[in-house]
Design an enzyme around this catalytic site. Structure first.
Site, PDB file in Angstrom:
ATOM      1  N   HIS A  75       0.843  -1.202   0.000  1.00 33.34           N
ATOM      2  CA  HIS A  75       0.000   0.000   0.000  1.00 33.34           C
ATOM      3  C   HIS A  75       0.876   1.249   0.000  1.00 33.34           C
ATOM      4  O   HIS A  75       1.886   1.323   0.697  1.00 33.34           O
ATOM      5  CB  HIS A  75      -1.009  -0.013   1.144  1.00 33.34           C
ATOM      6  CG  HIS A  75      -0.488   0.248   2.520  1.00 33.34           C
ATOM      7  ND1 HIS A  75      -0.352   1.525   3.041  1.00 33.34           N
ATOM      8  CD2 HIS A  75      -0.098  -0.583   3.511  1.00 33.34           C
ATOM      9  CE1 HIS A  75       0.109   1.446   4.278  1.00 33.34           C
ATOM     10  NE2 HIS A  75       0.280   0.189   4.596  1.00 33.34           N
ATOM     11  N   ASP A  83       5.927   2.433   7.300  1.00 31.94           N
ATOM     12  CA  ASP A  83       4.636   1.823   6.986  1.00 31.94           C
ATOM     13  C   ASP A  83       3.949   2.739   5.987  1.00 31.94           C
ATOM     14  O   ASP A  83       3.348   3.730   6.395  1.00 31.94           O
ATOM     15  CB  ASP A  83       3.798   1.690   8.276  1.00 31.94           C
ATOM     16  CG  ASP A  83       2.379   1.207   8.034  1.00 31.94           C
ATOM     17  OD1 ASP A  83       1.567   1.262   8.973  1.00 31.94           O
ATOM     18  OD2 ASP A  83       2.064   0.777   6.901  1.00 31.94           O
ATOM     19  N   GLU A  87      -5.341   1.859   2.123  1.00 40.89           N
ATOM     20  CA  GLU A  87      -5.218   0.727   3.053  1.00 40.89           C
ATOM     21  C   GLU A  87      -5.426   1.198   4.483  1.00 40.89           C
ATOM     22  O   GLU A  87      -6.099   0.554   5.278  1.00 40.89           O
ATOM     23  CB  GLU A  87      -3.843   0.082   2.907  1.00 40.89           C
ATOM     24  CG  GLU A  87      -3.661  -1.230   3.690  1.00 40.89           C
ATOM     25  CD  GLU A  87      -3.201  -1.031   5.121  1.00 40.89           C
ATOM     26  OE1 GLU A  87      -2.853   0.110   5.501  1.00 40.89           O
ATOM     27  OE2 GLU A  87      -3.202  -2.023   5.876  1.00 40.89           O
ATOM     28  N   GLU A  88      -4.860   2.357   4.773  1.00 39.85           N
ATOM     29  CA  GLU A  88      -4.878   2.836   6.164  1.00 39.85           C
ATOM     30  C   GLU A  88      -6.267   3.176   6.675  1.00 39.85           C
ATOM     31  O   GLU A  88      -6.476   3.269   7.875  1.00 39.85           O
ATOM     32  CB  GLU A  88      -3.976   4.082   6.301  1.00 39.85           C
ATOM     33  CG  GLU A  88      -2.505   3.817   6.047  1.00 39.85           C
ATOM     34  CD  GLU A  88      -1.830   3.029   7.175  1.00 39.85           C
ATOM     35  OE1 GLU A  88      -2.524   2.549   8.093  1.00 39.85           O
ATOM     36  OE2 GLU A  88      -0.594   2.876   7.131  1.00 39.85           O
ATOM     37  N   ASP A 146       4.090  -5.493   3.693  1.00 37.22           N
ATOM     38  CA  ASP A 146       3.708  -4.448   4.639  1.00 37.22           C
ATOM     39  C   ASP A 146       4.696  -4.509   5.805  1.00 37.22           C
ATOM     40  O   ASP A 146       5.752  -5.129   5.701  1.00 37.22           O
ATOM     41  CB  ASP A 146       2.257  -4.631   5.109  1.00 37.22           C
ATOM     42  CG  ASP A 146       1.581  -3.313   5.501  1.00 37.22           C
ATOM     43  OD1 ASP A 146       0.416  -3.119   5.137  1.00 37.22           O
ATOM     44  OD2 ASP A 146       2.228  -2.480   6.165  1.00 37.22           O
ATOM     45  N   HIS A 153       3.250   3.966  13.010  1.00 38.25           N
ATOM     46  CA  HIS A 153       2.332   5.104  12.984  1.00 38.25           C
ATOM     47  C   HIS A 153       2.816   6.288  13.813  1.00 38.25           C
ATOM     48  O   HIS A 153       2.072   7.244  14.032  1.00 38.25           O
ATOM     49  CB  HIS A 153       0.903   4.724  13.385  1.00 38.25           C
ATOM     50  CG  HIS A 153       0.137   4.053  12.277  1.00 38.25           C
ATOM     51  ND1 HIS A 153      -1.229   4.019  12.204  1.00 38.25           N
ATOM     52  CD2 HIS A 153       0.566   3.369  11.193  1.00 38.25           C
ATOM     53  CE1 HIS A 153      -1.608   3.354  11.124  1.00 38.25           C
ATOM     54  NE2 HIS A 153      -0.529   2.931  10.496  1.00 38.25           N
TER      55      HIS A 153
END
Lengths: 353, 353, 340
Positions: free
Chosen positions: C65, C168, C198-199, C221, C307
């Site tokens: 992604h 990420d 995706e997130e 990922d 994140h």
């Protein structure tokens, strides 16, 4: 019709947690092969048993139950040989301490989920639910021995423990959710082996219902049937539970009215039960998302679904309990439905305006 | 359009039980469209072929447009009958259950039912300070025995709020199920205008949006649209006691375009295309300013190989309660905005540029 | 390789608005693939034909992604402070004191209302962005409702460690791009898919997979690690090799895929770990149930502090991740998949 307790027990004892259904799929395939015209297993271990209908223009009816069972998975091997684990699907951690389990590594290893002895448990701890991260499995083996047989990702299931209770009607075992209905698929296939139906029947023993419904999704998209009947279990009534969400064992299987369950097909099941005096219980559910019907209904162009569920006490524990008569009745109802003529199916599926 | 809305609101159509609404819409629109059918989940799928078919344009594929509104409303279902004749029920779709005690609803064929409520005089102090717990609520249809109730409102009977369309002051109207009968009324008006657009336009009246965006999923999977516009009602909190940043939309400021909600990020270029149509035609519009809720755009966007989606909504105060309030002008402008947007495709060869 | 990763990290691509990162990827890929297209969901799909006979070529989909988390403006108050909503999972705690940057270059500081009663229950609706505007008008001249911003952070290499935002999933994208550039002689047909959204709920991958209907999907990922103070028990450790997915919250990797990846790793002597990620899903969740089902597996880069603006991973893990991926792609898969 008597329930074959040996077969039912065997089905409940075979390894097949969600994502790793290879063991149970082989047994189901073996049994369905005795009755079906064709039996296939796909890459996700879903088992499809086909019986072709007699009619010139048959409808296709899928009857499905899920073959996966709840389970756990090894997450870490600790330095002292104990195992940390995670859940694959919905399990209440409160039932785990002191539970006998089997770890499916290079070979099957028995183990116990450890628990703090009462003498040592602090009062506040006694009241809290255990955290998955605090639980561990004791195999009795040393670290080296464990590492030689077991790795991260190996699955863990309850130790098989089937038994008939004193009444002769109540049967307890782990995995009756939903191996009891997988048994129903096998019995139904046997019934139709010598008594070919009008319409095509596909018996789908589906993988992954407890997790992501891969079986229902693949099956629905691949088969695109005209109708699907989903067989699963529902909450058996025990003291203190809501009367509109739980059902008595022994009073017949439950037929559900819910927004996502097709009114026409559900109506037909009710008609069959009422006209043939078959014992059943009625449920109304404001949503209907408790079974594979949720995934099946929205495959491709849509599949009209109905659901029949078996009252089952102590769901998702090692001591699930059903009444065998309810299982027999479930099989009867589905048999009657599958015996509908092709034009009766046609009429049922019309939108009445 | 107001009269159409009034007629639609007069018909009960809880998720999974949309028959009466569907019948009404089907009978009204079927002579105005080129093709129409009801799909497996009960959604109406109709199509108006595009003018490109009779033009001299080259054979390049013209994008397929889908317009969608859902026929279903939030409501109730009877789940059990108590010995004293009162009824247990569940909600269908998201209803703020705190508003229920002391309301009257309609079951089945307009059978009035009261949601029982303890008089204030008899409530204990702590009881008074809190909202009633949903599991203690029950319906009273004036019977005293289980047998009586079973005849009138058996398990599985659906129920709706009772409020019909009412004209308030200042251009505001109120009623139950404005979400999403307002969308249905707008789409019906577009169909009955008789106007044909450049692209093939599929106009769908979907089922079961309120319990999981179900009907739109299978409708989109059948149609495979390139572009979709969902017509909805949305949260409007321009009322006392709400912080400025939580107002979301303002009633009377025009239809609201969604940038992002909890389930969908709407397509930027499609939104810009709609905004251009609004600006070129002097139509007012606003943005939905709170990231809240989700609607059929989410399932349509991800159907098949994916689709560009936008969502145009009428601000509706007190959405999902017994009656919402919206502005008549917002509804009329929304209708005009969609028509202008569809007309704009002629100059771009059917594409979003 | 690390220069390319830095370039990817600094190309904006918030979920739903991935055009910048998409263009950077197209530039890096265009000479190494046979065709490139963008679909209705914004997924970038690059196709590289295999060298084998058509009946011997398996169809592989590699999904990485390209979107990142960020924020979207929902309201500008009368004093020019900006209220926002999260795009993807944004931790209020990670966001305090961080900087965000809008598409037009304007930077703001994220902070919280200091009178908040309970720091334990801090939510994003009690936070705001300050771009230094003196009034509503000043702010509205620069920023409007719906504008999006991403977090700001440096890309640092320290020995074998990379510290940066958005590992990420720009690390996954890196692996995919390098695999596409690696050779033109893969036996199988490969779709290098850079998925969108995706997130915000693994939205782009399903439609992409539906269009391709691959025989095998490999999801690239990141995964959590179990090697920092006070963390949940987990086997994966940074620096011990790429992780082969057993399961995460959105799917259980197909045993067929997992066995294949492990076989290749063992035969090629590539170090690897097994991953069970309890908190968090990936594109595999949408891909495996798309159409008539897809055999799906995952290769993940172990990343600490996912994140946050200071995610951390090991160069070693990335290098071995690329090795593992290219070795899998070089395996003629058709027979293996037929026996499944």
């Amino acid at each position: 019709m008597e329930i074959n307790i040996e077969l039912l027990s065997e089905l409940c004892s075979i390894e097949g947690p969600s994502g790793r259904e290879i063991g149970i799929s082989r047994k189901v395939q073996e049994e369905l092969k005795k009755s079906c015209d064709k039996v296939l297993i796909d890459a996700f271990y879903n088992v499809f048993g086909y019986i072709n209908g007699k009619s010139v223009n048959p409808k296709t009816v899928v009857i499905t139950a899920h073959q996966d069972q709840i389970g756990l998975m090894v997450k870490k091997v600790e330095e002292n040989g104990f195992l940390r684990f995670t859940k694959i699907s919905g399990i209440d951690p409160k039932i785990l301490p002191s539970q006998q389990i089997v770890i499916h590594g290079e070979r099957d290893i028995d183990g116990i989920i450890g628990s703090t002895p009462p003498h040592l448990a602090v009062d506040e701890d006694k009241k809290k639910k255990p955290d998955f991260d605090e639980l561990y499995i004791d195999t009795g083996l040393t670290t080296e021995q464990v590492k030689a047989i077991i790795r991260v990702g190996d699955t863990i299931t309850f130790k098989p423990n089937a038994c008939l209770l004193a009444s002769g009607k109540m049967f307890t075992s782990s995995s009756l959710d939903d191996r009891s209905c997988v048994y129903a698929l096998i019995e139904l296939a046997a019934i139709f082996k010598n008594n070919r139906p009008e319409n095509n029947l596909v018996f789908l023993s589906a993988s992954g219902e407890e997790t992501f419904s891969i079986g229902a999704t693949v099956g629905g998209n691949l088969l695109q049937p005209d109708v699907a009947i989903v067989l699963d279990v529902t909450f058996g009534r025990t003291p203190g539970l809501d009367v509109d969400k739980t059902f008595k064992c022994g009073e017949g299987p439950v037929i559900t009215i819910a927004p996502i369950l097709d009114k026409r097909v559900t109506g037909k099941l009710l008609e069959i039960c009422n006209s043939k005096n078959i014992k059943f219980q009625l449920e109304a559910d404001g949503k209907g998302n408790g079974s594979d019907a949720w995934a099946l209904q929205v495959c491709q162009k849509g599949i009209p679904c109905a659901q029949i569920t078996l009252p089952l006490k102590y769901m998702h524990t090692a001591v699930e309990t059903i009444n065998l008569d309810d299982l027999t009745t479930t099989i009867n109802i589905v048999e009657e439905f599958c015996n509908l003529q092709q034009n009766e199916m046609e009429v049922m599926l019309c939108w009445k305006h | 359009m107001l009269e159409t809305l009034r007629a639609l609101i007069a018909l009960p159509g809880v998720s999974g039980n949309e028959d009466k609404v569907r019948e009404y819409i089907y009978n009204r629109i079927n002579s105005y469209v080129d093709e129409i059918y009801i799909d497996a989940l009960g959604s109406i799928i109709s199509v108006k072929y595009g003018n490109y078919r009779t033009s001299n344009c080259n054979n390049e594929t013209v994008p397929r447009i889908m317009l969608s509104a859902h026929m279903d409303e939030v409501g109730f279902i009877i789940s059990a009958i108590n010995d004293d004749g009162t009824l247990k029920f569940q909600t269908v779709g998201g209803i703020e259950t705190g508003i229920l005690p002391g309301k009257k609803i309609l079951l089945g064929d307009n059978i009035p039912a009261i949601i029982g409520c303890k008089p204030i005089h008899l409530q204990e102090k702590e009881e008074f300070e809190k909202r009633a717990e949903f599991k203690n609520l029950y319906l009273d249809i004036g019977t005293t025995t289980k047998a009586e109730s079973e005849k009138i409102a058996p398990i599985g009977t659906y129920g709706t709020f009772e409020q019909q369309l009412t004209i308030l002051n200042g251009g505001k109207i109120s009623g139950r199920a404005l979400d999403d009968r307002v969308g249905c009324a707008i789409l019906m008006t577009i169909i009955e205008s008789g106007e044909r657009f450049w692209n093939d336009v599929y106009i769908c009246f979907t089922t079961m949006e309120e319990i999981g965006l179900r009907g739109s999923k299978t409708a989109a999977q059948s149609i495979k649209p390139d572009i979709a516009i969902v017509v909805e009602a949305t949260t409007c909190a321009d009322v006392p006691g709400v912080q400025a940043e939580s107002v979301c939309t303002i009633s009377g400021n025009g239809p609201a375009l969604t940038l992002m909600d909890r389930s969908t990020i709407c397509d930027k270029s499609l939104n810009n295309f709609i905004i251009n149509a609004a600006n070129s035609n002097g139509l007012k519009y606003q943005f939905k300013r709170l990231v809240a809720g989700g609607n059929d755009a989410a399932s349509i966007q991800k159907a098949g190989e994916g689709c560009r989606v936008a969502s145009i909504s009428i601000p509706c105060r007190y959405i999902h309660s017994s009656q919402g309030v919206m502005d008549k002008e917002d509804m009329l402008i929304c209708n005009e905005l969609i028509m202008c947007t569809l007309r704009s495709f002629k100059s771009t060869g059917g594409k979003i540029c | 390789m690390l220069e390319m990763l830095k370039k990817l990290v600094h190309a904006n691509g918030i979920s739903g608005n991935e055009s910048c990162i998409r263009n950077v990827i197209i530039e890096l890929l265009c000479n190494n693939v046979d065709s490139i297209k963008t679909d209705n969901m914004g997924n970038l799909i690059a196709f590289k034909k295999g060298t084998g006979e058509s009946s011997a070529r398996a169809k592989i989909m590699i999904a990485a992604h390209m979107d990142e988390i960020g924020v979207m403006v929902t309201h500008i108050d009368k004093n020019g402070f900006i209220r926002f909503a999260n795009v993807g999972w944004v931790s209020p705690y990670y966001a305090i004191g961080q900087r965000v940057k809008f598409d037009n270059g304007i930077v703001g500081t994220v902070f919280y209302e200091q009178k908040v009663e309970n720091m334990d229950k801090l939510k994003l609706d009690k936070m705001f962005i300050d771009i230094g505007a003196a009034s509503y008008e000043d702010a509205a001249n620069l920023i409007k409702i719906g504008d999006t911003a991403v977090f700001v952070s440096d890309f640092i290499i320290q020995d074998n460690t990379i510290i940066s935002k958005v590992l990420d999933n720009r690390s996954g994208c890196l692996l995919s791009i390098l695999a596409a550039q690696f050779t033109n002689e893969y036996p199988n047909d490969i779709y290098f898919v850079f998925t969108s959204q995706e997130e915000v709920g693994i939205r782009g991958a399903g439609p992409a997979a539906f269009g391709i209907q691959p025989d095998l999907a490999i999801v690239l990922d990141v995964t959590d690690t179990g090697d920092v103070p006070g963390c949940k028990p987990m086997e994966v450790t940074m620096g011990k090799g790429p992780a082969i997915k057993v399961k995460d919250r959105s799917y259980i990797a197909s045993p067929h895929a997992r066995r294949l990846f492990e076989k290749v790793a063992i035969e090629s002597k590539i170090p690897y770990q097994l991953e069970i990620m309890e908190d968090g899903g990936t594109d595999g969740g949408s891909i495996h149930i798309s159409g008539c089902g897809v055999i799906t597996g995952g290769i993940s880069i172990p990343v600490r502090y996912i994140h946050s603006p200071s995610e951390m991973c090991s160069v070693y893990d990335i290098k071995h991740g690329i090795e593992l991926l290219t070795n899998i792609l070089n395996t003629p898969l058709n027979e293996y998949l037929n026996n499944v």
